[in-house]
Design a protein around this motif. Sequence first.
Motif, PDB file in Angstrom:
ATOM      1  N   TYR A 215       0.818  -1.214   0.000  1.00 34.19           N
ATOM      2  CA  TYR A 215       0.000   0.000   0.000  1.00 34.19           C
ATOM      3  C   TYR A 215       0.854   1.268   0.000  1.00 34.19           C
ATOM      4  CZ  TYR A 215      -4.289  -2.655   0.478  1.00 34.19           C
ATOM      5  OH  TYR A 215      -5.336  -3.496   0.249  1.00 34.19           O
ATOM      6  N   ILE A 216       2.058   1.190   0.548  1.00 32.42           N
ATOM      7  CA  ILE A 216       2.978   2.324   0.415  1.00 32.42           C
ATOM      8  C   ILE A 216       3.283   2.580  -1.056  1.00 32.42           C
ATOM      9  CG2 ILE A 216       5.383   3.024   0.760  1.00 32.42           C
ATOM     10  CD1 ILE A 216       5.251   1.866   3.551  1.00 32.42           C
ATOM     11  N   LEU A 217       3.618   1.510  -1.785  1.00 38.42           N
ATOM     12  CA  LEU A 217       3.945   1.648  -3.208  1.00 38.42           C
ATOM     13  C   LEU A 217       2.716   2.046  -4.018  1.00 38.42           C
ATOM     14  CD1 LEU A 217       6.277  -1.445  -3.660  1.00 38.42           C
ATOM     15  CD2 LEU A 217       6.952   0.942  -3.439  1.00 38.42           C
ATOM     16  N   LYS A 218       1.566   1.465  -3.685  1.00 30.77           N
ATOM     17  CA  LYS A 218       0.345   1.793  -4.423  1.00 30.77           C
ATOM     18  C   LYS A 218      -0.020   3.259  -4.245  1.00 30.77           C
ATOM     19  CE  LYS A 218      -4.512   0.414  -4.888  1.00 30.77           C
ATOM     20  NZ  LYS A 218      -5.578  -0.492  -4.395  1.00 30.77           N
ATOM     21  N   TYR A 219       0.009   3.728  -3.009  1.00 29.03           N
ATOM     22  CA  TYR A 219      -0.316   5.132  -2.745  1.00 29.03           C
ATOM     23  C   TYR A 219       0.696   6.061  -3.414  1.00 29.03           C
ATOM     24  CZ  TYR A 219      -0.950   9.482  -0.156  1.00 29.03           C
ATOM     25  OH  TYR A 219      -1.129  10.798   0.176  1.00 29.03           O
ATOM     26  N   SER A 220       1.975   5.714  -3.332  1.00 26.22           N
ATOM     27  CA  SER A 220       3.029   6.589  -3.855  1.00 26.22           C
ATOM     28  C   SER A 220       2.955   6.703  -5.374  1.00 26.22           C
ATOM     29  CB  SER A 220       4.401   6.060  -3.433  1.00 26.22           C
ATOM     30  OG  SER A 220       4.518   6.020  -2.028  1.00 26.22           O
ATOM     31  N   TYR A 221       2.761   5.590  -6.063  1.00 25.98           N
ATOM     32  CA  TYR A 221       2.725   5.651  -7.534  1.00 25.98           C
ATOM     33  C   TYR A 221       1.403   6.214  -8.035  1.00 25.98           C
ATOM     34  CZ  TYR A 221       7.226   3.441  -8.008  1.00 25.98           C
ATOM     35  OH  TYR A 221       8.569   3.191  -7.963  1.00 25.98           O
ATOM     36  N   TRP A 222       0.337   6.103  -7.235  1.00 32.65           N
ATOM     37  CA  TRP A 222      -0.880   6.825  -7.591  1.00 32.65           C
ATOM     38  C   TRP A 222      -0.644   8.325  -7.503  1.00 32.65           C
ATOM     39  CZ3 TRP A 222      -4.145  10.078  -4.736  1.00 32.65           C
ATOM     40  CH2 TRP A 222      -5.357  10.401  -5.362  1.00 32.65           C
ATOM     41  N   GLN A 223       0.080   8.752  -6.480  1.00 33.86           N
ATOM     42  CA  GLN A 223       0.424  10.168  -6.369  1.00 33.86           C
ATOM     43  C   GLN A 223       1.315  10.614  -7.532  1.00 33.86           C
ATOM     44  OE1 GLN A 223      -0.572  12.575  -4.450  1.00 33.86           O
ATOM     45  NE2 GLN A 223      -1.859  11.380  -3.078  1.00 33.86           N
ATOM     46  N   LYS A 224       2.203   9.747  -7.980  1.00 33.73           N
ATOM     47  CA  LYS A 224       3.051  10.062  -9.141  1.00 33.73           C
ATOM     48  C   LYS A 224       2.195  10.297 -10.372  1.00 33.73           C
ATOM     49  CE  LYS A 224       6.680   8.022 -12.055  1.00 33.73           C
ATOM     50  NZ  LYS A 224       5.880   7.797 -13.278  1.00 33.73           N
ATOM     51  N   ASN A 225       1.212   9.434 -10.587  1.00 34.81           N
ATOM     52  CA  ASN A 225       0.301   9.610 -11.713  1.00 34.81           C
ATOM     53  C   ASN A 225      -0.451  10.930 -11.614  1.00 34.81           C
ATOM     54  OD1 ASN A 225      -2.915   9.065 -12.356  1.00 34.81           O
ATOM     55  ND2 ASN A 225      -1.557   8.441 -14.001  1.00 34.81           N
ATOM     56  N   GLN A 226      -0.945  11.261 -10.427  1.00 34.51           N
ATOM     57  CA  GLN A 226      -1.684  12.508 -10.235  1.00 34.51           C
ATOM     58  C   GLN A 226      -0.797  13.730 -10.443  1.00 34.51           C
ATOM     59  OE1 GLN A 226      -5.143  12.689  -9.566  1.00 34.51           O
ATOM     60  NE2 GLN A 226      -4.902  10.562 -10.195  1.00 34.51           N
ATOM     61  N   LEU A 227       0.452  13.649  -9.967  1.00 38.05           N
ATOM     62  CA  LEU A 227       1.368  14.783 -10.102  1.00 38.05           C
ATOM     63  C   LEU A 227       1.741  15.004 -11.562  1.00 38.05           C
ATOM     64  CD1 LEU A 227       3.106  16.973  -8.824  1.00 38.05           C
ATOM     65  CD2 LEU A 227       4.881  15.258  -8.423  1.00 38.05           C
ATOM     66  N   GLU A 228       2.010  13.932 -12.300  1.00 38.59           N
ATOM     67  CA  GLU A 228       2.343  14.076 -13.717  1.00 38.59           C
ATOM     68  C   GLU A 228       1.174  14.667 -14.498  1.00 38.59           C
ATOM     69  OE1 GLU A 228       5.503  10.351 -14.155  1.00 38.59           O
ATOM     70  OE2 GLU A 228       3.379  10.064 -14.589  1.00 38.59           O
ATOM     71  N   ALA A 229      -0.036  14.185 -14.213  1.00 41.09           N
ATOM     72  CA  ALA A 229      -1.220  14.731 -14.894  1.00 41.09           C
ATOM     73  C   ALA A 229      -1.435  16.196 -14.526  1.00 41.09           C
ATOM     74  CB  ALA A 229      -2.452  13.900 -14.527  1.00 41.09           C
ATOM     75  N   ARG A 230      -1.193  16.521 -13.273  1.00 41.44           N
ATOM     76  CA  ARG A 230      -1.361  17.901 -12.812  1.00 41.44           C
ATOM     77  C   ARG A 230      -0.366  18.833 -13.492  1.00 41.44           C
ATOM     78  NH1 ARG A 230      -0.502  19.196  -6.445  1.00 41.44           N
ATOM     79  NH2 ARG A 230      -0.257  21.460  -6.522  1.00 41.44           N
ATOM     80  N   LEU A 231       0.886  18.397 -13.608  1.00 41.04           N
ATOM     81  CA  LEU A 231       1.900  19.216 -14.273  1.00 41.04           C
ATOM     82  C   LEU A 231       1.568  19.394 -15.753  1.00 41.04           C
ATOM     83  CD1 LEU A 231       5.118  17.732 -12.631  1.00 41.04           C
ATOM     84  CD2 LEU A 231       4.257  20.056 -12.320  1.00 41.04           C
ATOM     85  N   MET A 232       1.191  18.292 -16.413  1.00 42.99           N
ATOM     86  CA  MET A 232       0.863  18.361 -17.841  1.00 42.99           C
ATOM     87  C   MET A 232      -0.313  19.286 -18.082  1.00 42.99           C
ATOM     88  SD  MET A 232       1.905  17.192 -20.730  1.00 42.99           S
ATOM     89  CE  MET A 232       1.378  16.889 -22.421  1.00 42.99           C
ATOM     90  N   ARG A 233      -1.373  19.141 -17.272  1.00 42.88           N
ATOM     91  CA  ARG A 233      -2.548  19.996 -17.409  1.00 42.88           C
ATOM     92  C   ARG A 233      -2.189  21.458 -17.180  1.00 42.88           C
ATOM     93  NH1 ARG A 233      -5.353  17.642 -13.819  1.00 42.88           N
ATOM     94  NH2 ARG A 233      -4.912  19.061 -12.088  1.00 42.88           N
ATOM     95  N   THR A 234      -1.347  21.698 -16.190  1.00 46.70           N
ATOM     96  CA  THR A 234      -0.972  23.073 -15.864  1.00 46.70           C
ATOM     97  C   THR A 234      -0.172  23.712 -16.979  1.00 46.70           C
ATOM     98  OG1 THR A 234      -0.938  22.555 -13.503  1.00 46.70           O
ATOM     99  CG2 THR A 234       0.267  24.504 -14.210  1.00 46.70           C
ATOM    100  N   TYR A 235       0.841  22.986 -17.497  1.00 48.69           N
ATOM    101  CA  TYR A 235       1.692  23.547 -18.546  1.00 48.69           C
ATOM    102  C   TYR A 235       0.919  23.774 -19.846  1.00 48.69           C
ATOM    103  CZ  TYR A 235       5.673  22.375 -15.544  1.00 48.69           C
ATOM    104  OH  TYR A 235       6.565  22.289 -14.502  1.00 48.69           O
ATOM    105  N   LEU A 236      -0.069  22.916 -20.122  1.00 50.27           N
ATOM    106  CA  LEU A 236      -0.839  23.072 -21.355  1.00 50.27           C
ATOM    107  C   LEU A 236      -1.827  24.224 -21.281  1.00 50.27           C
ATOM    108  CD1 LEU A 236      -1.609  19.359 -22.343  1.00 50.27           C
ATOM    109  CD2 LEU A 236      -0.047  20.927 -23.478  1.00 50.27           C
TER     110      LEU A 236
END
Length: 422
Positions: free
Chosen positions: A98-119
């Motif tokens: 669950y540490i890995l699951k939570y962390s990589y879910w956050q990675k997905n959210q952060l990448e999407a957030r950065l992409m959305r913001t820059y676009l």
Amino acid sequence: MSQYLSRMLYLLSGNRLKLIGLLGSFIFASLLEALGVGLIAPFLSVAADPSIARNSAINRLLQMLNLQSDSQIVTGLALILILLFCLKTVVYFLCKFYILKYSYWQKNQLEARLMRTYLRIPYVFHLNKNSAVLIKNIVVEAHQFTTNSLIPVLEIISNVIVMAMLLVLLAYSEISLLLVALIIILPTIVIFARLSHRVKAWGQIMSTENHQMIAAVNHGLGGLKETKVVGCEDYFEQALDVHSKAYAQAAVKADSFRVMPRISIEAILVIFLLAFIVFSQLVTGRSLSDLTSVMGMFAVAAIRLVPAVSQILSALSQIRFSHYALDMLYLDLKEIERFNQQLLQSDSQYASTHRLMPKLMPKYKGAAHQPIESPPLEPTPGHLAFNSEVALEHITYRYPVSESPAIKDFSLTFRKGESIAL
């Protein structure tokens, strides 16, 4: 450290109550760990003299399980201990999962957030930004934040709870063993924590060189036609080679430093363990048979303490290493927030000066948290009607965040039937 944690929480998305759930699972797993280790010493005592069990509080349990002979008592208690350790292993695995699951879910959210913001950020933001930096933030720094910031912080919390439980158990069983453990653990943590500032510098070097490598590849292959026409293939090859070697040198030093804690702790632990046995026999006069149960429990506790301490030290070095990446992401998103606020103020001033209707103003929102909503387009009833030409005369325009105009006193005429490319 408080600033580091506040910046990390700023980058996290979603319900932070999941962190509380993870903390509860860490505590439960640590209790099972301490219980399993704590039962080792009593079991060894019972294995040496099963009559101890008949005269203790577990005698009622033995009667319920119908364990009467010495062999049945030892075998039954061994099976109970095995089941407890199996349960502990499953719970520990689920915590890691669950540490890995939570962390990589956050990675997905952060990448999407950065992409959305820059676009969706207005174009003027990109005028002074290198696209290689934005690519690195999404592809590299988001990964660095996950693997070297978020996961290590969760690992530290988990291992600190486990270590605290085991130290309390050692103190309850044999205070001298607690002193030995503290003598091993505390100086090692202090020494490596003081040396970990070098890891931060190596992490900054790796992040910078990674950016330079992406820029070299992007410029060399992105403009491949111009590269071949100009004949500057060697320049981009050398640029990539120089930055790749600098990255490799910093990576070797950082990864080698992470290996040192475990090697050092194992050696120190064996030395102090042997010294404790010699001291107990020569000074206190205790026989080796008296130390069997206590040393058995200490050995099992050490099997868990050594990885816990080494993982804590490794995680601290990873946090130092990723400090630069965390700062880059945090400051970039904060800069976008300030940028949108400046645009909003600029548009508000322009609207008040020219008495524009509010509905014509674009709605800028915090790009670091949600996309920018553009105003709905009004349907045009027809094309712009003109007879012979459209003239733009003496046009001056300044970007909202710029002091000097981008175009000044610009005039252009479109004649009917012409196609104009700018």
